[in-house]
Design a protein around this motif. Sequence first.
Motif, mmCIF file in Angstrom:
data_model
loop_
_atom_site.group_PDB
_atom_site.id
_atom_site.type_symbol
_atom_site.label_atom_id
_atom_site.label_comp_id
_atom_site.label_asym_id
_atom_site.label_seq_id
_atom_site.Cartn_x
_atom_site.Cartn_y
_atom_site.Cartn_z
ATOM 1 N N ASN A 7 0.837 -1.212 0.000
ATOM 2 C CA ASN A 7 0.000 0.000 0.000
ATOM 3 C C ASN A 7 0.865 1.252 0.000
ATOM 4 O O ASN A 7 1.974 1.239 0.543
ATOM 5 C CB ASN A 7 -0.913 -0.003 1.227
ATOM 6 N N PRO A 8 0.376 2.324 -0.605
ATOM 7 C CA PRO A 8 -0.901 2.432 -1.315
ATOM 8 C C PRO A 8 -0.840 1.738 -2.674
ATOM 9 O O PRO A 8 0.180 1.788 -3.355
ATOM 10 C CB PRO A 8 -1.092 3.933 -1.480
ATOM 11 N N SER A 268 -7.285 6.374 7.295
ATOM 12 C CA SER A 268 -7.911 5.255 6.585
ATOM 13 C C SER A 268 -9.424 5.281 6.767
ATOM 14 O O SER A 268 -9.937 5.343 7.886
ATOM 15 C CB SER A 268 -7.353 3.935 7.102
ATOM 16 N N ALA A 304 -5.692 2.467 -0.745
ATOM 17 C CA ALA A 304 -5.083 1.267 -0.163
ATOM 18 C C ALA A 304 -6.082 0.121 -0.226
ATOM 19 O O ALA A 304 -7.251 0.302 -0.582
ATOM 20 C CB ALA A 304 -4.673 1.540 1.285
#
Length: 552
Positions: A7-8, A268, A304
Amino acid sequence: MSYTIQNPIIPGYAPDPSIIRVDHDYYIATSTFHLNPAISIYHSTDLANWEMVDHGLKNHEVDLRGTNTPAGIWAPHLSYDVATKKFWLAYSHMLNMEGREFNADNYAISADSIHGPWSEPVFLGAIGFDPSLFHDEDGRHYMTILEWETRDGYQHPGHIVIQEMDLANNQFIGEAVRVTQGFTTRGCAEAPQIYKRDGYYYLVLAAGGTGYAHGVEMGRSKNIFGPYEANPTNEPIITSAPQHIYSLGDPDAGHFEAYNPHSIMQKSGHGSIVQTHTGEWYIAHLMSRPLPGTTLNPLGRETAIQKMTWNDAGWLQMADGSNLAKMTAPGMTGVEAGETAGHSFEDQFENETYNVRFTTPYREQNTKWVNTSENQGHLRIHGENSFFSRMNPAIMAVAASAFEFELETQLEFHPEHYSQSAGMNMYYDASNWLYARLYHSESLGGTTLGILQAKQGERIEFIHDKVFIPNGVVALKFVTTFGKTKIYYQIENQAWKQVGPEFNTAYLSDEGVGGSEGEIGGFTGLLCGIGAVDAYRHESYADFDFFKMTNK
């Protein structure tokens, strides 16, 4: 053969991901706000490596000129109706954010292919924003949306509502039903999406604002109109700030107190679920990576992915049992990872069309002001408004995708007036950018390289840092290292020379462009590109040999 997803998966300016699968192909749509073409669409076969392949709004469907950032095109929701084999995109066109009225017109478009042609937009109303479509297995269709609350004395930002739709005839059926204001105490429930599994309708929401307290939360019901029971943990299923947070009634805030010092990944939230062709479950969600030691995010909100499982009680959770989003995720079982996606960029302008990753703030890209046909092998940009303009700036840019990178171009430009210029820039919005440009200097008597900067609307000219360019041809290079940028130039293959000081470009970030106390000033990200200005007669143009962005 197993692999690990890093990620991302889409670094830089790729917020609000909406993920779907069609057979063995995976697609993600992301927000573009004030940029054209609008709604970026990415493709992958392994969930690890993604390529931008198209845009959803590219044929005059919206006019974004004059848009106050971060308004524009918000939170596209991508879906696929198995019965009709049609792709659907629902989206908000945020027109006004003053007075926290948040006036948005909402639309849906459909197509037989992810590349279109897409239908004429169908109006979904102006009740709020973040619409999504759910195609039930019985052939019925439903829209979910945030009903934005404007009244004093009521919990903000409002209710999540669901309404049945007749998509074939572009009509609503029955009344909109208010179902929840969220499933945790984080508040700011938005971006509703419905999924169905084992007889339950699962309602997935973004929560906690789009700052450091952001998260993804979930409820479920046997009836699509509820009542919905909350996930028994009473906490988000994905977040970067797993501590308990109470912020009901807070419509949207930065929540800098929720910064997690133990995580590279921050913010997130705003997630979208997909079941793979291997029978596994993942959630794509937005994230940010602040510059080390700061809460500044020049790369904006990125995309992500996390691997998920269903527990014995029928609730979705991360595969590791936590709700803390991670920088890696296990890949799909029995699938080989494709070639690692490179996020550097280069276009030599040898084709009639330019790279799909090029984006332009506010105005549409068209051959009247930018093309490769007037001087083949070059991108010709006709200058127009200054970069302070939200109407017709002549900029072609790509999203920055790393903390360390170099930009390089070579251009030829012959200005006749001091208000004509062309060169390379780092750009956040119309009030915040850095621009190394050729212009006509009356004091030096010809074409000159100089530097302009915009910082929260202030124009800053570095009048002591300029170089005479006798033949109007120069190569430019920006070298950026963790929010510090040096500018170099080269004439006739001579050695590179620095011009101007080292610039602090960390402010070209969501948190660095203004905003009231506790709020994030923007929700987009840093762009890097080339452009031209002609505030004289709109007659001048510049020819660019190439443009490249090399990530370190």
